[in-house]
Write a protein that holds these residues in place. Structure first.
Motif, PDB file in Angstrom:
ATOM      1  N   LEU A  88      32.887  51.471  63.427  1.00  8.72           N
ATOM      2  CA  LEU A  88      31.944  52.496  63.861  1.00  8.72           C
ATOM      3  C   LEU A  88      30.497  52.113  63.597  1.00  8.72           C
ATOM      4  CD1 LEU A  88      33.901  55.674  62.684  1.00  8.72           C
ATOM      5  CD2 LEU A  88      33.750  54.739  65.007  1.00  8.72           C
ATOM      6  N   ARG A  89      30.271  51.120  62.746  1.00  8.96           N
ATOM      7  CA  ARG A  89      28.901  50.688  62.472  1.00  8.96           C
ATOM      8  C   ARG A  89      28.335  49.874  63.624  1.00  8.96           C
ATOM      9  NH1 ARG A  89      30.535  47.781  56.966  1.00  8.96           N
ATOM     10  NH2 ARG A  89      32.103  47.105  58.501  1.00  8.96           N
ATOM     11  N   ARG A  90      29.214  49.338  64.469  1.00  8.39           N
ATOM     12  CA  ARG A  90      28.773  48.462  65.554  1.00  8.39           C
ATOM     13  C   ARG A  90      29.074  49.008  66.948  1.00  8.39           C
ATOM     14  NH1 ARG A  90      30.284  45.202  61.300  1.00  8.39           N
ATOM     15  NH2 ARG A  90      28.784  43.560  60.740  1.00  8.39           N
ATOM     16  N   HIS A  91      30.051  49.872  67.059  1.00  7.24           N
ATOM     17  CA  HIS A  91      30.459  50.387  68.373  1.00  7.24           C
ATOM     18  C   HIS A  91      29.609  51.610  68.732  1.00  7.24           C
ATOM     19  CE1 HIS A  91      33.005  51.934  71.619  1.00  7.24           C
ATOM     20  NE2 HIS A  91      33.665  50.779  71.599  1.00  7.24           N
ATOM     21  N   PRO A  92      29.272  51.789  70.018  1.00 12.56           N
ATOM     22  CA  PRO A  92      28.450  52.948  70.429  1.00 12.56           C
ATOM     23  C   PRO A  92      29.059  54.295  70.039  1.00 12.56           C
ATOM     24  CG  PRO A  92      28.543  51.343  72.205  1.00 12.56           C
ATOM     25  CD  PRO A  92      29.489  50.855  71.150  1.00 12.56           C
ATOM     26  N   VAL A  93      30.388  54.397  69.923  1.00  6.84           N
ATOM     27  CA  VAL A  93      30.985  55.689  69.581  1.00  6.84           C
ATOM     28  C   VAL A  93      30.672  56.096  68.149  1.00  6.84           C
ATOM     29  CG1 VAL A  93      32.850  55.437  71.263  1.00  6.84           C
ATOM     30  CG2 VAL A  93      33.207  54.664  68.892  1.00  6.84           C
ATOM     31  N   GLY A  94      30.176  55.147  67.333  1.00  9.73           N
ATOM     32  CA  GLY A  94      29.816  55.478  65.962  1.00  9.73           C
ATOM     33  C   GLY A  94      28.418  56.036  65.820  1.00  9.73           C
ATOM     34  N   ALA A  95      27.592  55.892  66.872  1.00 10.19           N
ATOM     35  CA  ALA A  95      26.177  56.277  66.776  1.00 10.19           C
ATOM     36  C   ALA A  95      25.970  57.763  66.461  1.00 10.19           C
ATOM     37  CB  ALA A  95      25.454  55.897  68.061  1.00 10.19           C
ATOM     38  N   PRO A  96      26.739  58.704  67.041  1.00  9.12           N
ATOM     39  CA  PRO A  96      26.500  60.125  66.737  1.00  9.12           C
ATOM     40  C   PRO A  96      27.052  60.559  65.380  1.00  9.12           C
ATOM     41  CG  PRO A  96      27.615  59.832  68.865  1.00  9.12           C
ATOM     42  CD  PRO A  96      27.738  58.555  68.114  1.00  9.12           C
ATOM     43  N   LEU A  97      27.784  59.678  64.703  1.00 10.94           N
ATOM     44  CA  LEU A  97      28.487  60.062  63.488  1.00 10.94           C
ATOM     45  C   LEU A  97      27.671  59.751  62.239  1.00 10.94           C
ATOM     46  CD1 LEU A  97      32.036  58.703  64.416  1.00 10.94           C
ATOM     47  CD2 LEU A  97      31.201  61.057  64.631  1.00 10.94           C
ATOM     48  N   GLN A  98      27.988  60.452  61.182  1.00 13.33           N
ATOM     49  CA  GLN A  98      27.320  60.208  59.912  1.00 13.33           C
ATOM     50  C   GLN A  98      27.639  58.791  59.420  1.00 13.33           C
ATOM     51  OE1 GLN A  98      28.280  63.366  57.139  1.00 13.33           O
ATOM     52  NE2 GLN A  98      27.934  64.966  58.682  1.00 13.33           N
ATOM     53  N   VAL A 140      28.765  73.662  73.430  1.00 10.12           N
ATOM     54  CA  VAL A 140      27.392  73.461  72.964  1.00 10.12           C
ATOM     55  C   VAL A 140      26.737  72.380  73.818  1.00 10.12           C
ATOM     56  CG1 VAL A 140      28.005  74.133  70.610  1.00 10.12           C
ATOM     57  CG2 VAL A 140      28.083  71.707  71.268  1.00 10.12           C
ATOM     58  N   PRO A 141      25.401  72.283  73.805  1.00 15.74           N
ATOM     59  CA  PRO A 141      24.759  71.179  74.521  1.00 15.74           C
ATOM     60  C   PRO A 141      25.320  69.840  74.044  1.00 15.74           C
ATOM     61  CG  PRO A 141      23.134  72.790  73.873  1.00 15.74           C
ATOM     62  CD  PRO A 141      24.415  73.202  73.210  1.00 15.74           C
ATOM     63  N   ARG A 142      25.281  68.870  74.926  1.00 16.46           N
ATOM     64  CA  ARG A 142      25.923  67.579  74.696  1.00 16.46           C
ATOM     65  C   ARG A 142      25.548  66.971  73.342  1.00 16.46           C
ATOM     66  NH1 ARG A 142      24.990  63.962  79.669  1.00 16.46           N
ATOM     67  NH2 ARG A 142      22.870  64.004  78.859  1.00 16.46           N
ATOM     68  N   CYS A 143      26.566  66.604  72.570  1.00 18.92           N
ATOM     69  CA  CYS A 143      26.365  66.039  71.230  1.00 18.92           C
ATOM     70  C   CYS A 143      26.307  64.518  71.242  1.00 18.92           C
ATOM     71  CB  CYS A 143      27.496  66.468  70.294  1.00 18.92           C
ATOM     72  SG  CYS A 143      27.605  68.245  70.006  1.00 18.92           S
ATOM     73  N   PHE A 144      26.711  63.891  72.354  1.00 22.16           N
ATOM     74  CA  PHE A 144      26.731  62.425  72.425  1.00 22.16           C
ATOM     75  C   PHE A 144      26.675  62.016  73.893  1.00 22.16           C
ATOM     76  CE2 PHE A 144      30.902  64.283  71.623  1.00 22.16           C
ATOM     77  CZ  PHE A 144      31.642  63.873  72.715  1.00 22.16           C
ATOM     78  N   GLU A 145      26.333  60.745  74.150  1.00 16.54           N
ATOM     79  CA  GLU A 145      26.069  60.287  75.513  1.00 16.54           C
ATOM     80  C   GLU A 145      27.254  59.579  76.165  1.00 16.54           C
ATOM     81  OE1 GLU A 145      23.313  61.062  77.133  1.00 16.54           O
ATOM     82  OE2 GLU A 145      22.618  62.143  75.364  1.00 16.54           O
ATOM     83  N   HIS A 146      28.158  59.031  75.382  1.00 13.36           N
ATOM     84  CA  HIS A 146      29.248  58.227  75.954  1.00 13.36           C
ATOM     85  C   HIS A 146      30.367  59.121  76.494  1.00 13.36           C
ATOM     86  CE1 HIS A 146      31.633  59.106  72.373  1.00 13.36           C
ATOM     87  NE2 HIS A 146      30.550  58.844  71.655  1.00 13.36           N
ATOM     88  N   ASP A 147      31.432  58.479  77.048  1.00 15.09           N
ATOM     89  CA  ASP A 147      32.483  59.243  77.725  1.00 15.09           C
ATOM     90  C   ASP A 147      33.764  59.373  76.910  1.00 15.09           C
ATOM     91  OD1 ASP A 147      33.403  56.649  77.798  1.00 15.09           O
ATOM     92  OD2 ASP A 147      33.678  56.555  79.975  1.00 15.09           O
ATOM     93  N   HIS A 148      33.737  58.976  75.626  1.00 17.62           N
ATOM     94  CA  HIS A 148      34.898  59.167  74.767  1.00 17.62           C
ATOM     95  C   HIS A 148      34.869  60.571  74.154  1.00 17.62           C
ATOM     96  CE1 HIS A 148      35.326  54.955  75.345  1.00 17.62           C
ATOM     97  NE2 HIS A 148      36.079  54.706  74.280  1.00 17.62           N
ATOM     98  N   ALA A 149      36.038  61.033  73.716  1.00 19.46           N
ATOM     99  CA  ALA A 149      36.144  62.284  72.959  1.00 19.46           C
ATOM    100  C   ALA A 149      36.409  61.941  71.498  1.00 19.46           C
ATOM    101  CB  ALA A 149      37.268  63.144  73.514  1.00 19.46           C
TER     102      ALA A 149
END
Length: 540
Positions: free
Chosen positions: A145-155, A263-272
């Protein structure tokens, strides 16, 4: 039996209900996913079918799900291997049947060592990958998650995770598509029509159907299917009458409310995302309607009438709190732009924890007199298999064995071959379809072309008709919503009210202002005769 086409649903219902009594093979009570799925299967096997729904199609549970086609990863912890396998087997069957309203979706599970050890998660995902055959959906894998885009919205504390596959479905449209095919195969469907009485006899049933705005009508049927969802138990205890003194209700339902927030979009990618909570439950955060994120669900016992189910402030707070444990940007109740609550009619298995109550279904056959089949429980992913089993059970009770047919069949709008040639993969097939739609109808704005393709699939030309320019679709009642589409929804999809259009046949209500929603409601309330007069005046 003649095919029914509800041009003006309200007036058509009044006219039909004042006519002679109806005789049919099977009466189905309930217009949720199980009811319409069973009606479709029965009609496709050649039985005459009448379906009665007290409100709109998918007005309750079947439009209030998390909108996933999934095996239920968390059910593995409850050792529900049979249920998970059955659901996993159905995923790709459904994805192929309607690629315009269902598509593959990748899920990210951030690993929280305080919840479950990594080895246990890997074992669960291995089972999830291999309990059923996969041809379309990719398997699971680990992710940094430190390198993949899906990790960007996460703590930042979430450094590793897992990615796996399931599917997404427009649940309310799935109900409508099953209803359309049931009608096209000869079934008669009455919406906003309550079954107020059902008397059992030795050789058949006599039922009274009461529409919301017209005289009652009598239906005689050889068999009755109770698919009333949250009302299945009360239907047997209060509406249906036995032939002798036998008790019709032998099972109990446990009504569990599941609520969601948008809620308004929390992240930009297409994964859940799938988040594990300290209470051992999970919630999902799912891309929704381009501009939003759908977060849910809760599990709360419900007492009283399911019609009154509403999300509580405590549920909103819970969902916000759990999502905020993972996202860098906190989710607060002030962010909520829409919410909904659905009632799951789960078979009571005496489990103390609502989250642990089985999501499997039970079909109860009763042949003490005229055949009765009651549907207990179930989940949207297994609706087709449930319907197939139910139709087979009805045939057995009627003494008429007829072969199943729905597994390889496309739902209305789902066969795209006339547009794209031979199908390949459901997800890529749909993108090829959108490209072809835009080539054939170059005058359609790109966003509108994609939305109509998503909603109607290969039936899109029934919406567009002979239109050769945007103006040919009639007045734009609200942004991107023209009279031609509204007329189609009235004529073909039982839509009567603004809510039918804005919150079930579509989710356009999320994108419109209050004034725009009011314009749609006003248009839908205008009698068809007045609409015709208005069109004639505009053309003169």
């Amino acid at each position: 039996m003649a095919t029914q086409s509800p041009l003006d649903t309200a007036s058509a219902t009044r006219a039909e209900m004042s006519a002679a009594p109806i005789a049919c093979d099977v009466l189905v009570v309930g217009g949720g996913i199980n009811g319409v799925g069973i009606a479709r299967d029965l009609a496709g096997r050649g039985w005459s079918v009448v379906l009665a729904e007290q409100d709109d199609l998918a007005a309750h549970t079947s439009s209030s799900s998390t909108k996933l086609i999934h095996g239920g990863l968390r059910y593995l912890e409850y050792y529900e291997f049979g249920l998970v396998r059955k659901a996993l087997q159905e995923r790709e069957v459904l994805l192929r049947s309607a690629p315009h309203i269902m598509w593959p979706l990748r899920f990210v599970m951030p690993h929280d060592p305080s919840m479950r050890p990594a080895w246990l998660v890997r074992l669960g995902l291995f089972l999830y990958d291999h309990l059923a055959r996969r041809e379309v959906l990719p398997g699971s894998r680990g992710v940094d998650l430190r390198r993949h885009p899906v990790g960007a919205p996460l703590q930042p504390r979430f450094e590793r995770g897992f990615i796996y596959s399931d599917g997404w479905v427009d649940d309310a449209r799935l109900v409508v598509l099953n209803a359309i095919e049931a009608r096209e195969r000869g079934a008669q469907l009455f919406t906003r029509t309550r079954c107020t009485a059902a008397q059992r006899h030795a050789s058949g049933w006599t039922a009274t159907l009461q529409p919301a705005d017209g005289p009652a009508r009598t239906v005689t049927a050889r068999a009755l299917v109770n698919a009333a969802g949250p009302w299945a138990e009360s239907f047997l205890r209060g509406t249906a009458s036995p032939a002798t003194g036998e008790a019709l209700a032998t099972k109990s339902l446990r009504l569990v409310k599941g609520s969601h927030i948008v809620v308004p979009r929390c992240f930009e990618h297409d994964h859940a995302y799938i988040f594990q909570n300290p209470d051992k439950r999970i919630i999902f955060a799912i891309p929704y309607e381009q501009e939003f994120t759908l977060i849910g669900t809760t599990d709360q016992e419900l007492q009283g009438d399911p019609r009154g189910a509403r999300i509580g402030d405590d549920e909103v707070a819970y969902l916000c709190e759990q999502a905020s444990r993972y996202f860098t940007r906190a989710v607060t109740p002030a962010d909520v732009v829409w919410s909904y609550a659905g009632v799951r009619p789960l078979l009571d298995d005496a489990s103390g924890d609502p989250s642990a109550v089985t999501r499997d279904y039970l079909l109860e056959s009763n042949t003490a007199a005229a055949p009765l089949l009651s549907v207990w429980g179930g989940k949207i992913t297994t609706f087709r298999k449930l319907a197939e089993d139910a139709a087979t059970d009805v045939g057995r009770m009627l003494g008429e064995v007829r072969s199943p047919w729905t597994e390889p069949a496309a739902l209305p709008g789902g066969d795209l071959s006339a547009w794209i040639g031979r199908p390949q993969r459901p997800d890529t097939d749909f993108e090829r379809f959108v490209t072809t739609v835009r080539q054939r109808h170059r005058w359609l704005p790109a966003a509108l072309a994609r939305r109509l393709a998503r909603a109607y699939g290969s039936r899109i030309d029934r919406v567009l008709g002979d239109a050769a320019a945007l103006a040919d679709l009639g007045a734009e009642v609200a942004p991107g919503l023209h009279e031609a589409e509204l007329r189609y929804l009235q004529r073909e999809e039982w839509a009567v009210s603004g809510d039918d259009v804005l919150w079930r046949r579509s989710k356009l209500g999320l994108h419109y202002t209050e004034a725009e929603r009011a314009r749609v409601a006003q248009w839908m309330e205008t009698p068809v005769s007045k609409q015709r007069e208005s069109r004639a005046a505009a053309c003169s």
